[in-house]
Design a protein around this motif. Structure first.
Motif, PDB file in Angstrom:
ATOM      1  N   GLY B 313      -4.477  -8.525   2.526  1.00 47.42           N
ATOM      2  CA  GLY B 313      -4.821  -7.032   2.347  1.00 47.42           C
ATOM      3  C   GLY B 313      -5.284  -6.897   0.802  1.00 47.42           C
ATOM      4  N   PHE B 314      -4.776  -7.781  -0.119  1.00 43.57           N
ATOM      5  CA  PHE B 314      -5.262  -7.377  -1.497  1.00 43.57           C
ATOM      6  C   PHE B 314      -5.405  -8.723  -2.127  1.00 43.57           C
ATOM      7  N   ASP B 315      -6.296  -8.861  -3.467  1.00 47.96           N
ATOM      8  CA  ASP B 315      -6.535 -10.057  -4.196  1.00 47.96           C
ATOM      9  C   ASP B 315      -5.568  -9.894  -5.319  1.00 47.96           C
ATOM     10  N   VAL B 316      -4.685 -11.002  -5.323  1.00 53.74           N
ATOM     11  CA  VAL B 316      -3.745 -11.047  -6.294  1.00 53.74           C
ATOM     12  C   VAL B 316      -4.164 -11.013  -7.592  1.00 53.74           C
ATOM     13  N   ALA B 317      -5.474 -11.327  -7.827  1.00 52.50           N
ATOM     14  CA  ALA B 317      -6.120 -11.347  -9.209  1.00 52.50           C
ATOM     15  C   ALA B 317      -6.420 -10.031  -9.729  1.00 52.50           C
ATOM     16  N   ASP B 318      -6.343  -9.097  -8.704  1.00 52.49           N
ATOM     17  CA  ASP B 318      -6.623  -7.500  -9.249  1.00 52.49           C
ATOM     18  C   ASP B 318      -5.335  -7.077  -9.304  1.00 52.49           C
ATOM     19  N   ALA B 319      -4.118  -7.524  -9.184  1.00 49.67           N
ATOM     20  CA  ALA B 319      -3.139  -6.704  -9.255  1.00 49.67           C
ATOM     21  C   ALA B 319      -2.610  -6.541 -10.709  1.00 49.67           C
ATOM     22  N   THR B 320      -2.243  -5.113 -10.938  1.00 55.47           N
ATOM     23  CA  THR B 320      -1.947  -4.467 -12.301  1.00 55.47           C
ATOM     24  C   THR B 320      -0.584  -4.540 -12.455  1.00 55.47           C
ATOM     25  N   ALA B 321       0.496  -4.403 -11.546  1.00 59.51           N
ATOM     26  CA  ALA B 321       1.744  -4.595 -11.645  1.00 59.51           C
ATOM     27  C   ALA B 321       2.685  -4.852 -10.512  1.00 59.51           C
ATOM     28  N   MET B 322       3.790  -5.354 -10.780  1.00 69.20           N
ATOM     29  CA  MET B 322       4.575  -5.566  -9.428  1.00 69.20           C
ATOM     30  C   MET B 322       5.865  -5.018  -9.653  1.00 69.20           C
ATOM     31  N   LEU B 323       6.553  -4.483  -9.067  1.00 69.73           N
ATOM     32  CA  LEU B 323       7.880  -3.944  -9.237  1.00 69.73           C
ATOM     33  C   LEU B 323       8.783  -3.853  -7.858  1.00 69.73           C
ATOM     34  N   SER B 324       9.890  -3.889  -8.382  1.00 71.17           N
ATOM     35  CA  SER B 324      11.105  -3.618  -7.122  1.00 71.17           C
ATOM     36  C   SER B 324      12.160  -2.528  -7.521  1.00 71.17           C
ATOM     37  N   PRO B 325      11.822  -1.410  -7.249  1.00 72.27           N
ATOM     38  CA  PRO B 325      12.580  -0.316  -7.727  1.00 72.27           C
ATOM     39  C   PRO B 325      14.178  -0.336  -7.078  1.00 72.27           C
ATOM     40  N   ALA B 326      15.045   0.110  -8.306  1.00 74.76           N
ATOM     41  CA  ALA B 326      16.246   0.107  -7.911  1.00 74.76           C
ATOM     42  C   ALA B 326      16.517   1.034  -6.760  1.00 74.76           C
ATOM     43  N   GLY B 327      17.331   0.822  -5.756  1.00 79.54           N
ATOM     44  CA  GLY B 327      17.540   1.755  -4.536  1.00 79.54           C
ATOM     45  C   GLY B 327      16.595   1.599  -3.710  1.00 79.54           C
TER      46      GLY B 327
END
Lengths: 217, 667
Positions: B313-327
């Motif tokens: 569903g998306f191209d990793v090369a275009d990713a701007t941020a990755m996160l795993s928020p608490a909670g």
């Protein structure tokens, strides 16, 4: 009746002050601050302190200029004058004899020889390398550094004392002394700070206060 | 832009501000830039155990605040002594850059701009905004020279390593655009991290390596060096086990330490040479995820082995941020310019969030504010908020004008912080915040009319004769001076006079008397010779001799003691300059902080008014003393009461709030 009218005026003023506190207070603050307008300004005090302590930056500029010009003049110049007076006397005695050996006459010849010589010797020396790089600029630069530190100290100290004095003066106005001892203590504090400024300005500050019609001590 | 802006809020006011999360629908962003923060904020982090303790980082610095953003101080300066020692480069202010605004072409430029655009701006945006825009332009022009100078100095210092860095990044797989951006700024701080299980430890991922402080930012050590041909610029960092395990995403792969940074090993496999832009830790399982330019990777054994995830569903090369928020449990979010993608199974499957109203491209970050319903997201230009778990979004950008957004952070009690190209902003709500914002805006207008910090510093340096430390010029002159001789000229002038007198006595017979009558006298004077004896010539009556001598000290060609003296004096002067500049900058910041205190205080009682006025005067006088009177001539707002803004500030603030409401309704 007059007392009653006075009470109304005070009440009206109090109401105004409550309604428009900033206007009322600002005016009052301005008036208080304006009461020191005839005293020397902090900038004048700073300038006087710098002049008195010989830390005026213009002096440094003068050193630089003179250090640069100095090498245009000869490093060493000498002039010698010598005068020589030489007298020489030569005496020649000649006797004339006849065949019999009788002296016929004599000639005494004396020569007086005088020589005078005046000699002017001049010598001028330049170090041409100093026209390109003058080592004195390093000494001046070093002095600039140390003077900057001293100047900063003097400026900071005299400014702090100036405003400490101003705060002490305002304190007398804002919180009038309650008794003679309190009055004396507060006045002595102002005088002490005046003396501090005087010490840093060579008594210039108190003389300015006197000229403005104020008694510094 | 303004180099430094000091902001100080009263501590109690700040504490009140930071207590609760503001309602997202009324969000208003208020400038909290202070000191270095005015140069731009790349990253913001709030200590998880203390909402008043903040850290912000931008180009070349990490700054800290212990009072909820009220006051800031520099904690780590990447362009400090270390930088100067290593690169032999000093950023110095030169006389050319210290001219007043009036003396430069900037004034002419500004006047022509004013004539050309002011009317147009007024018609289009209204007079207030037009004036603000013109002030910004003026400000930029004013500081242009200083900014250019810093850029030049940076370029000069970094040129040597620039190509090395660029090549390394290109080889590592960065696009040319991104590699150029990263390579051109080794002073950048890319990320700040504090882990929940070790709130005293702060990590700063920078172009110069990885820095760590174990005492809340007081002291720093460099764990990974980004310098030299083998250096690693660090782009991201995460830690676990109270700081024992550290994973650092660098420009050349991923480095792992399991002994709190003492030793490092390079992870093998797919992440070995990939530039790692993001490393995150998913708390529930102690997993780490890493995002590079070619893929997203997961490790379950602290970096020993990595699994490459292949998102759909998306191209990793275009990713701007990755996160795993608490909670949010194991949920993993990846933002791309086209939207936000979520995975709840450790990166196995992905679903795109289908929130309406959210920007369709350019998303940089998405964060939960309070629980799972309230979300906030940023693009470069706007802030978006959602109160229903991301189904519906609305813009919450009131107060943001013209800056590029870079980072958003949420404190432990829900307070919002926004890092941008112009500094740090805090999300507030309500009328009080609006009034404060309007007061600050007006104060900034006053500052815009005052001389820039570079100008004041320059005036101070000129006044003390420290505007230039021509060490290079001295060395150059010393070199050429060795070829110049020491020389002298002698002149010898002699004047002579001879007097000879001859006296001859002739005696007719031996016994006759020697009387004067018999004397024949001869007296001759001559200048040259004795005519009777034909003595040798003794010399002319006068003669002039001259001689020219030149000598060289050949030893100086090899070593001249003056060269060491030059270095010593240069070092002393630089130290003095630095101290003076520091003193002036501190005073300027204190003065601006005081102005802000006056603005924040509002109504002044007479004692407080005088107190403020005297403090303001004292600081102005000190600045005057250090600049030879330049400051008070150039600065406005000498009087405390000029800063009260009592006239229509509340009205304008209410108008701003009303306009936010109107925008909300339109949305």
């Amino acid at each position: 009746m007059r007392n009653q009218r006075g009470r109304w005026v005070w009440m009206a003023m109090a109401a105004l002050a409550l309604l428009f506190p900033s206007v009322a207070f600002a005016q009052s603050a301005d008036q208080i601050l304006a009461s020191f307008d005839d005293e020397p300004t902090v900038l004048e005090v700073q300038a006087a302190a710098l002049t008195y302590s010989g830390l005026d930056p213009d002096r440094v500029e003068g050193w630089n200029t003179r250090a640069n010009l100095a090498n245009l003049l000869p490093e060493r110049a000498s002039y010698t004058i010598r005068y020589q007076d030489q007298d020489r006397t030569m005496e020649q005695l000649t006797d004339d004899y006849n065949e019999a050996g009788t002296t016929l006459g004599a000639q005494d010849r004396r020569e007086l020889r005088t020589q005078t010589e005046t000699r002017h010797e001049g010598r001028v020396e330049w170090d041409f390398s100093k026209l390109i790089f003058n080592p004195e600029v390093l000494r001046v630069a070093r002095e600039v550094g140390s003077q900057t530190k001293l100047r900063e100290d003097v400026l900071t100290t005299v400014t702090k004392i100036f405003y400490e004095r101003r705060r002490a003066q305002i304190d007398i106005i804002m919180n009038p002394p309650s008794d003679a001892a309190d009055k004396l203590r507060k006045e002595l504090r102002v005088q002490e700070l005046t003396a501090d400024i005087d010490a840093m300005t060579g008594s210039w500050f108190s003389s300015e206060l006197k000229a403005a019609g104020k008694n510094p001590y | 832009m303004l180099l430094l802006i000091g902001l100080v809020w009263q501590a109690h006011a700040t504490a009140q501000e930071g207590a609760d999360a503001p309602p997202l629908s009324e969000l208003l962003w208020l400038d909290h830039s202070a000191s270095l923060l005015g140069t731009g904020v790349n990253a913001v982090v709030v200590a998880p155990d203390d909402p008043l303790r903040l850290y912000a980082a931008g180009r070349g610095y990490v700054a800290g605040s212990k009072d909820g953003g009220a006051t800031w101080g520099p904690l780590l300066l990447l362009a400090g002594n270390e930088f100067q020692d290593e690169d032999q480069t000093l950023i110095e202010v030169h006389e050319d850059d210290l001219q007043t605004f009036e003396d430069t072409d900037a004034e002419a430029q500004f006047e022509s701009l004013r004539e050309e655009y002011f009317d147009e701006f007024t018609q289009r945006y209204g007079e207030t905004l037009a004036t603000e825009l013109m002030l910004d332009i003026e400000d930029d022009l004013r500081d242009e020279a200083y900014a250019d100078l810093i850029d030049l100095a940076s370029e000069a210092g970094n040129e040597r390593d620039y190509l090395d860095r660029l090549n390394r990044l290109l080889t590592a797989g960065f696009s040319e655009e991104e590699a150029t951006r990263l390579a051109s700024d080794p002073l950048a701080v890319w990320s700040l991290v504090i882990e929940v299980d070790a709130p005293k430890i702060v990590y700063a991922a920078t172009g110069r390596g990885l820095y760590r402080s174990i005492d809340r930012g007081t002291r720093w050590e460099r764990l990974i060096s980004g310098l030299g041909p083998d250096g690693d610029g660090v782009l991201s960092v995460r830690a676990a086990d109270q700081g024992k395990t550290i994973l650092a995403g660098t420009t050349r792969g991923l480095l792992v330490s399991t002994d709190a940074g003492r030793t490092w090993s390079r992870s093998l496999g797919a992440v070995s040479s990939e530039p790692i832009r993001e490393v995150i830790r998913v708390d529930a399982r102690g997993r780490f995820f890493a995002m590079g330019s070619r893929g997203i990777f997961r490790t379950d054994d602290t970096g020993t082995t990595w699994t490459t995830l292949v998102p759909t569903g998306f191209d990793v090369a275009d990713a701007t941020a990755m996160l795993s928020p608490a909670g949010w449990g194991d949920s993993l979010f990846v933002t791309t310019p086209k939207g936000v993608h979520r995975s709840d199974d450790g990166g196995g499957t992905w679903a795109k969030l289908s929130g309406s109203g959210l920007a369709s491209s350019g998303l940089l970050q998405v964060l939960p504010v309070d629980g799972v319903d309230k979300l906030i997201a940023i693009t470069e230009g706007d802030v978006y908020a959602s109160t229903d778990g991301g189904d519906n979004w609305f813009t919450a950008s009131a107060g943001l004008v013209g800056q590029d957004l870079r980072w958003i952070a949420v404190g432990p009690t829900g307070e919002l912080w926004l890092g941008s190209s112009s500094g740090l902003l805090k999300g507030l709500a309500g009328e009080a915040a609006a009034i404060q914002a309007e007061s600050i805006r007006r104060l900034r207008e006053i500052w815009a009319e005052e001389p820039s910090i570079a100008q004041v510093v320059g005036a101070g340096l000129i006044y003390h004769g420290l505007e230039d430390t021509p060490v290079d010029g001295w060395h150059e002159a010393l070199f050429f001076s060795k070829f110049a001789p020491q020389g002298w000229v002698t002149l010898d002038y002699r004047q002579r006079r001879y007097d000879n007198e001859y006296v001859t006595w002739v005696f007719p017979n031996r016994d006759s008397d020697r009387t004067l009558d018999t004397i024949s006298r001869q007296q001759r004077r001559t200048n040259y010779q004795n005519p009777q004896t034909n003595d040798e010539l003794l010399g002319p009556p006068s003669n002039l001799e001259w001689q020219v001598f030149a000598t060289w000290d050949l030893g100086r060609m090899l070593y001249d003691p003056a060269s060491t003296t030059i270095e010593n004096v240069g070092a002393q002067l630089r130290k003095t300059r630095q101290k003076l500049v520091g003193r002036i900058v501190r005073l300027l910041i204190k003065r601006r902080a005081l102005q802000l205190r006056v603005v924040s205080t509002g109504e002044l009682a007479v004692e407080r008014h005088i107190e403020f006025q005297l403090e303001l005067e004292e600081m102005t006088a000190l600045l005057d003393g250090l600049t030879g009177g330049y400051y008070s001539k150039a600065a406005s707002s000498y009087r405390a009461e000029d800063l009260l803004f009592n006239d229509d500030v509340e009205e304008t603030a209410r108008e701003s709030l009303a306009s936010i409401d109107t925008e909300g309704e339109n949305e």
